[in-house]
Design a protein around this motif. Sequence first.
Motif, mmCIF file in Angstrom:
data_model
loop_
_atom_site.group_PDB
_atom_site.id
_atom_site.type_symbol
_atom_site.label_atom_id
_atom_site.label_comp_id
_atom_site.label_asym_id
_atom_site.label_seq_id
_atom_site.Cartn_x
_atom_site.Cartn_y
_atom_site.Cartn_z
ATOM 1 N N HIS A 1 0.823 -1.209 0.000
ATOM 2 C CA HIS A 1 0.000 0.000 0.000
ATOM 3 C C HIS A 1 0.857 1.258 0.000
ATOM 4 C CE1 HIS A 1 0.457 1.452 4.163
ATOM 5 N NE2 HIS A 1 0.207 0.240 4.630
ATOM 6 N N PHE B 1 -3.833 -1.532 4.289
ATOM 7 C CA PHE B 1 -4.478 -2.529 3.442
ATOM 8 C C PHE B 1 -5.406 -3.325 4.344
ATOM 9 C CE2 PHE B 1 -1.928 -3.076 -0.661
ATOM 10 C CZ PHE B 1 -3.037 -2.835 -1.435
ATOM 11 N N HIS C 1 -11.559 -2.426 -1.923
ATOM 12 C CA HIS C 1 -10.919 -1.278 -2.553
ATOM 13 C C HIS C 1 -11.262 -1.247 -4.038
ATOM 14 C CE1 HIS C 1 -7.898 1.754 -3.398
ATOM 15 N NE2 HIS C 1 -7.600 1.823 -2.103
ATOM 16 N N TRP D 1 -7.014 -0.845 -5.759
ATOM 17 C CA TRP D 1 -6.114 -1.944 -5.415
ATOM 18 C C TRP D 1 -6.932 -3.039 -4.734
ATOM 19 C CZ3 TRP D 1 -1.324 -2.685 -7.068
ATOM 20 C CH2 TRP D 1 -0.650 -1.588 -7.606
ATOM 21 N N MET E 1 -0.846 -8.897 1.779
ATOM 22 C CA MET E 1 -0.831 -7.451 2.010
ATOM 23 C C MET E 1 -0.389 -7.185 3.441
ATOM 24 S SD MET E 1 -4.529 -6.750 0.232
ATOM 25 C CE MET E 1 -5.272 -7.953 1.343
#
Length: 323
Positions: free
Chosen positions: A241, A248, A253, A256, A270
């Motif tokens: 991120h 994240f 999202h 992303w 993530m």
Amino acid sequence: SKPFGGAEEVTFSPDGSSIVFCARDAGKSEAWSTNFDLYEVPLDGSAKPRCITKDNEAWDTNPVFSPDGKTLAYLAMARPGYEADRFRIVLYNWKTGNKRTLTEDWNLSPSTIVWSPGSKKIYAKTDHVGQGALFEIDVRSGSRKLVRSEGNMRSPGFAGKLLVFGMDNLKSPVELYTMKTNGRNLNQITKINANKLANIRMGDYEQFTFAGWNNETVHAYLVKPAEFDPAKKYPVAFLIHGGPQGSFGNDFHYRWNPQAYAGAGYAAVMVDFHGSTGYGQEFCDSIRGDWGGKPLEDLHKGVSAALDKYAFLDGDRVDALGG
């Protein structure tokens, strides 16, 4: 305000004769200033805007009046020039002009606030350990309790005595829900995305932790490939991120989105490295002047921890993608 401001920066006064709005008037220093202020201006244009937060040279925003019209609540940072400082909730007596910081001792940074119908509570949405959580705050004492921690809350408000809000997670776009103020009786009231999602393959997700920089606990998410088979090996989409003070978290999202990689046969990893939001202000502040240090170490340790924990990840096929 630029670049992320919206309707939450404007509100009507209790008697409807004026508005309170957020603006940054910093002259030539605007590009690097975080000195956003709140102004009151009469609707008939009979006077120039009056700054009501002149005493604070940091960020002031999100004005919300109590239903009884007595108090303006808003969000305020304390450190000028630092856009990732935490927001405090400040209470402004609309009659006397006296101010009181309600959440000075709270180590989280709320992004949205809403009053209860009786003007005795404030409900605040904030990043919290990889979730977009909702807290209830007593206006008199400042005491807080967690109302809901799972998923990502959006734009909470009231419909009678019920909270109404948008909510999403890593497997679902935003839908509208209601629940009691104690967090019970959660009820989904819209299914706007049902037809669009009917034929979409998505992967399950889970949160995990590992020892990051200085052996401090760091949180991360894994999203499994769609139609996951534990007997197979899968390449890794290692999503990083931006911000870097962001998260994240458990949200859907629209840029992303790890499900785009899960649908293409990847497992997505993530990491909320040091500097991420929702883990206390010290954790967020820790990367000031150290952008390539702690975050980079956390990322290396995070992907290694994921490879050790999940046998189906293929360590020879890891693609890193930064935002």
